[in-house]
Design a protein around this motif. Structure first.
Motif, PDB file in Angstrom:
ATOM      1  N   GLU A  89       0.989  -1.218   0.023  1.00  0.00           N
ATOM      2  CA  GLU A  89      -0.093  -0.246  -0.087  1.00  0.00           C
ATOM      3  C   GLU A  89       1.140   1.388   0.256  1.00  0.00           C
ATOM      4  OE1 GLU A  89      -3.399   2.147   3.298  1.00  0.00           O
ATOM      5  OE2 GLU A  89      -1.781   0.293   3.853  1.00  0.00           O
ATOM      6  N   TYR A  90       0.725   1.839  -0.455  1.00  0.00           N
ATOM      7  CA  TYR A  90       1.174   3.989  -1.148  1.00  0.00           C
ATOM      8  C   TYR A  90       0.506   4.387  -0.321  1.00  0.00           C
ATOM      9  CZ  TYR A  90       3.511   2.178  -4.833  1.00  0.00           C
ATOM     10  OH  TYR A  90       4.861   1.277  -5.563  1.00  0.00           O
ATOM     11  N   HIS A  91       1.550   5.094   0.280  1.00  0.00           N
ATOM     12  CA  HIS A  91       0.340   6.092   1.726  1.00  0.00           C
ATOM     13  C   HIS A  91       0.517   7.637   1.326  1.00  0.00           C
ATOM     14  CE1 HIS A  91       1.391   2.769   4.657  1.00  0.00           C
ATOM     15  NE2 HIS A  91       2.541   2.753   4.039  1.00  0.00           N
ATOM     16  N   GLU A  92      -0.030   8.534   1.852  1.00  0.00           N
ATOM     17  CA  GLU A  92       0.536   9.432   1.551  1.00  0.00           C
ATOM     18  C   GLU A  92      -0.015  10.479   0.278  1.00  0.00           C
ATOM     19  OE1 GLU A  92       3.318  12.586   3.924  1.00  0.00           O
ATOM     20  OE2 GLU A  92       3.581  10.720   5.347  1.00  0.00           O
ATOM     21  N   VAL A  93      -1.460   9.506  -0.554  1.00  0.00           N
ATOM     22  CA  VAL A  93      -1.426   9.886  -1.601  1.00  0.00           C
ATOM     23  C   VAL A  93      -2.751  10.009  -1.279  1.00  0.00           C
ATOM     24  CG1 VAL A  93       0.661   9.884  -3.197  1.00  0.00           C
ATOM     25  CG2 VAL A  93      -1.049   7.561  -3.258  1.00  0.00           C
ATOM     26  N   SER A  94      -3.659  10.348  -2.432  1.00  0.00           N
ATOM     27  CA  SER A  94      -5.409  10.549  -2.588  1.00  0.00           C
ATOM     28  C   SER A  94      -5.614   9.044  -3.636  1.00  0.00           C
ATOM     29  CB  SER A  94      -6.005  12.143  -2.480  1.00  0.00           C
ATOM     30  OG  SER A  94      -5.333  12.411  -4.288  1.00  0.00           O
ATOM     31  N   ARG A  95      -4.847   8.429  -4.036  1.00  0.00           N
ATOM     32  CA  ARG A  95      -5.399   7.421  -4.650  1.00  0.00           C
ATOM     33  C   ARG A  95      -4.607   6.161  -4.307  1.00  0.00           C
ATOM     34  NH1 ARG A  95      -2.452  11.866  -7.596  1.00  0.00           N
ATOM     35  NH2 ARG A  95      -4.142  12.560  -8.625  1.00  0.00           N
ATOM     36  N   ASP A  96      -4.940   4.945  -5.017  1.00  0.00           N
ATOM     37  CA  ASP A  96      -4.682   4.200  -4.455  1.00  0.00           C
ATOM     38  C   ASP A  96      -2.610   3.949  -4.848  1.00  0.00           C
ATOM     39  OD1 ASP A  96      -6.461   2.734  -3.591  1.00  0.00           O
ATOM     40  OD2 ASP A  96      -7.132   1.334  -5.258  1.00  0.00           O
ATOM     41  N   LEU A  97      -2.367   4.201  -6.481  1.00  0.00           N
ATOM     42  CA  LEU A  97      -1.082   4.325  -7.474  1.00  0.00           C
ATOM     43  C   LEU A  97      -1.210   5.782  -7.542  1.00  0.00           C
ATOM     44  CD1 LEU A  97      -1.766   1.371  -9.543  1.00  0.00           C
ATOM     45  CD2 LEU A  97      -0.763   1.034  -7.216  1.00  0.00           C
ATOM     46  N   PRO A  98       0.156   6.494  -7.499  1.00  0.00           N
ATOM     47  CA  PRO A  98       0.644   7.380  -6.928  1.00  0.00           C
ATOM     48  C   PRO A  98       0.972   7.715  -8.936  1.00  0.00           C
ATOM     49  CG  PRO A  98       1.876   6.405  -5.426  1.00  0.00           C
ATOM     50  CD  PRO A  98       1.171   5.339  -6.157  1.00  0.00           C
ATOM     51  N   LEU A  99       0.685   9.092  -9.726  1.00  0.00           N
ATOM     52  CA  LEU A  99       1.218   9.007 -10.712  1.00  0.00           C
ATOM     53  C   LEU A  99       1.816   8.761 -10.741  1.00  0.00           C
ATOM     54  CD1 LEU A  99      -1.054  12.592 -10.791  1.00  0.00           C
ATOM     55  CD2 LEU A  99      -2.266   9.971 -11.672  1.00  0.00           C
ATOM     56  N   TRP A 100       3.495   8.832 -10.480  1.00  0.00           N
ATOM     57  CA  TRP A 100       4.634   8.439 -10.973  1.00  0.00           C
ATOM     58  C   TRP A 100       5.555   7.219 -10.992  1.00  0.00           C
ATOM     59  CZ3 TRP A 100       7.555   5.940  -7.323  1.00  0.00           C
ATOM     60  CH2 TRP A 100       6.633   5.765  -6.136  1.00  0.00           C
ATOM     61  N   LEU A 101       4.459   6.279 -10.765  1.00  0.00           N
ATOM     62  CA  LEU A 101       4.817   5.115 -10.204  1.00  0.00           C
ATOM     63  C   LEU A 101       5.195   4.515 -11.787  1.00  0.00           C
ATOM     64  CD1 LEU A 101       2.493   3.072  -7.743  1.00  0.00           C
ATOM     65  CD2 LEU A 101       5.065   3.021  -8.452  1.00  0.00           C
ATOM     66  N   PRO A 102       4.551   4.532 -13.360  1.00  0.00           N
ATOM     67  CA  PRO A 102       5.026   3.919 -14.683  1.00  0.00           C
ATOM     68  C   PRO A 102       5.807   4.853 -14.675  1.00  0.00           C
ATOM     69  CG  PRO A 102       2.803   5.480 -14.309  1.00  0.00           C
ATOM     70  CD  PRO A 102       3.395   4.911 -13.306  1.00  0.00           C
ATOM     71  N   PHE A 103       6.690   5.797 -14.665  1.00  0.00           N
ATOM     72  CA  PHE A 103       8.107   6.499 -14.813  1.00  0.00           C
ATOM     73  C   PHE A 103       8.992   6.182 -13.846  1.00  0.00           C
ATOM     74  CE2 PHE A 103       4.456   9.397 -15.320  1.00  0.00           C
ATOM     75  CZ  PHE A 103       3.668   9.693 -16.692  1.00  0.00           C
ATOM     76  N   ALA A 104       9.212   5.522 -12.792  1.00  0.00           N
ATOM     77  CA  ALA A 104       9.826   5.648 -12.050  1.00  0.00           C
ATOM     78  C   ALA A 104      10.097   3.886 -12.527  1.00  0.00           C
ATOM     79  CB  ALA A 104       9.458   5.501 -10.637  1.00  0.00           C
ATOM     80  N   TRP A 105       9.041   3.354 -12.846  1.00  0.00           N
ATOM     81  CA  TRP A 105       9.676   1.808 -13.465  1.00  0.00           C
ATOM     82  C   TRP A 105      10.381   1.918 -14.549  1.00  0.00           C
ATOM     83  CZ3 TRP A 105       9.349  -3.120 -11.495  1.00  0.00           C
ATOM     84  CH2 TRP A 105       8.600  -3.509 -10.487  1.00  0.00           C
ATOM     85  N   ALA A 106       9.735   3.099 -15.565  1.00  0.00           N
ATOM     86  CA  ALA A 106      10.544   3.017 -16.705  1.00  0.00           C
ATOM     87  C   ALA A 106      12.594   3.502 -16.688  1.00  0.00           C
ATOM     88  CB  ALA A 106      10.169   4.138 -17.331  1.00  0.00           C
ATOM     89  N   LEU A 107      12.616   4.623 -15.835  1.00  0.00           N
ATOM     90  CA  LEU A 107      13.726   4.711 -15.215  1.00  0.00           C
ATOM     91  C   LEU A 107      14.311   3.760 -14.478  1.00  0.00           C
ATOM     92  CD1 LEU A 107      12.816   8.478 -14.607  1.00  0.00           C
ATOM     93  CD2 LEU A 107      14.169   7.889 -16.309  1.00  0.00           C
ATOM     94  N   ALA A 108      14.043   3.306 -13.332  1.00  0.00           N
ATOM     95  CA  ALA A 108      14.021   1.684 -13.606  1.00  0.00           C
ATOM     96  C   ALA A 108      15.027   0.553 -14.253  1.00  0.00           C
ATOM     97  CB  ALA A 108      13.027   1.204 -12.069  1.00  0.00           C
ATOM     98  N   PHE A 109      14.581   0.995 -15.437  1.00  0.00           N
ATOM     99  CA  PHE A 109      15.629   0.205 -16.912  1.00  0.00           C
ATOM    100  C   PHE A 109      15.840   0.567 -17.146  1.00  0.00           C
ATOM    101  CE2 PHE A 109      16.385  -0.317 -21.502  1.00  0.00           C
ATOM    102  CZ  PHE A 109      16.361  -1.799 -20.893  1.00  0.00           C
ATOM    103  N   TYR A 110      15.697   1.958 -17.311  1.00  0.00           N
ATOM    104  CA  TYR A 110      17.571   3.087 -17.630  1.00  0.00           C
ATOM    105  C   TYR A 110      18.371   2.225 -16.905  1.00  0.00           C
ATOM    106  CZ  TYR A 110      20.399   7.273 -18.566  1.00  0.00           C
ATOM    107  OH  TYR A 110      20.696   8.320 -18.904  1.00  0.00           O
ATOM    108  N   PHE A 111      17.964   2.937 -16.038  1.00  0.00           N
ATOM    109  CA  PHE A 111      19.121   3.095 -14.309  1.00  0.00           C
ATOM    110  C   PHE A 111      19.674   1.665 -14.121  1.00  0.00           C
ATOM    111  CE2 PHE A 111      20.450   2.304 -10.237  1.00  0.00           C
ATOM    112  CZ  PHE A 111      21.011   3.684 -10.007  1.00  0.00           C
ATOM    113  N   LEU A 112      19.371   0.800 -14.311  1.00  0.00           N
ATOM    114  CA  LEU A 112      20.395  -0.986 -15.003  1.00  0.00           C
ATOM    115  C   LEU A 112      20.702  -1.102 -15.930  1.00  0.00           C
ATOM    116  CD1 LEU A 112      16.709  -3.642 -12.786  1.00  0.00           C
ATOM    117  CD2 LEU A 112      19.166  -2.218 -12.080  1.00  0.00           C
ATOM    118  N   TYR A 113      19.682  -0.359 -17.085  1.00  0.00           N
ATOM    119  CA  TYR A 113      20.849  -0.730 -17.923  1.00  0.00           C
ATOM    120  C   TYR A 113      22.321   0.181 -18.289  1.00  0.00           C
ATOM    121  CZ  TYR A 113      21.777   0.270 -22.699  1.00  0.00           C
ATOM    122  OH  TYR A 113      22.327   0.123 -24.812  1.00  0.00           O
ATOM    123  N   ARG A 114      21.941   1.217 -17.971  1.00  0.00           N
ATOM    124  CA  ARG A 114      23.264   2.072 -18.117  1.00  0.00           C
ATOM    125  C   ARG A 114      24.298   2.027 -16.727  1.00  0.00           C
ATOM    126  NH1 ARG A 114      25.022   4.989 -21.357  1.00  0.00           N
ATOM    127  NH2 ARG A 114      25.830   6.108 -19.785  1.00  0.00           N
TER     128      ARG A 114
END
Length: 201
Positions: A89-114
């Motif tokens: 569960e995510y905390h301190e946001v008004s929705r179940d999934l924070p808006l930044w999540l898909p972008f953080a996942w995408a950048l996780a790939f970039y980060f691992l790749y680099r």
């Protein structure tokens, strides 16, 4: 066994990765309640990555873009599954999934790749076996460290048992399986279409 050409550079790549990971984790932790602002910042970073690696680059890195899209899409599907089943569960946001999540996942790939690019440049035998060993170790350790930082800054909570600093052993396995699935998929794409890539071919 992986033979390192330049141990100093190899360790420097790891240190740089851990520093960047810590900064990203702290940023997410500090801005957790401002998910729109965080989403905008991550989108700007993605646009910068695309500008440098595709628009401005002499050799366009389409594998990087495909990997980011696959990881962002797969990541948000995994997040929806986990949250809707009450596994975390995510905390301190008004929705179940924070808006930044898909972008953080995408950048996780970039980060691992680099990180992989930096490490592979410093090994003697750039075989697919050695690259796979590096990918497995990174996929097992790096995402989990990022999660430990953000979890301990109150971004979210796992409800699975057997945890290490807030990250359950099952999450280690899931993160490894997810990132290795993307890795093998991109390896297959590079092989089928004869694409030269330092990480995936």
């Amino acid at each position: 066994m992986i033979r390192i050409i330049n141990t100093k550079n190899f360790l420097k790549e790891i240190a740089k990765a851990l520093l960047k990971l810590s900064i990203a984790g702290i940023l997410i932790g500090l801005l957790k309640e401002y998910d729109l602002i965080l989403a905008i910042l991550l989108v700007l970073k993605i646009l910068h990555v695309m500008y440098v690696n595709i628009y401005k680059a002499e050799r366009k890195n389409w594998i990087l873009l495909i990997g980011m899209l696959l990881t962002g899409t797969g990541g948000i599907l995994a997040e929806h599954w986990g949250v809707s089943n009450g596994y975390w569960e995510y905390h301190e946001v008004s929705r179940d999934l924070p808006l930044w999540l898909p972008f953080a996942w995408a950048l996780a790939f970039y980060f691992l790749y680099r990180i992989e690019v930096g490490l592979i440049k410093n090994i003697q035998h750039k075989t697919i076996k050695n690259k796979l060993i590096i990918a497995i170790l990174l996929s097992l350790i790096i995402p989990a460290i990022g999660e430990m930082i953000t979890i301990n800054l109150g971004v979210w909570t796992y409800y699975w048992d057997y945890q290490i600093l807030g990250v359950p052993l099952l999450a280690f396995a899931c993160l490894l399986a997810f990132h290795m699935f993307i890795y093998l998929l991109l390896y297959g794409v590079c092989k089928k279409f004869k694409i030269e890539d330092l990480v995936f071919s």
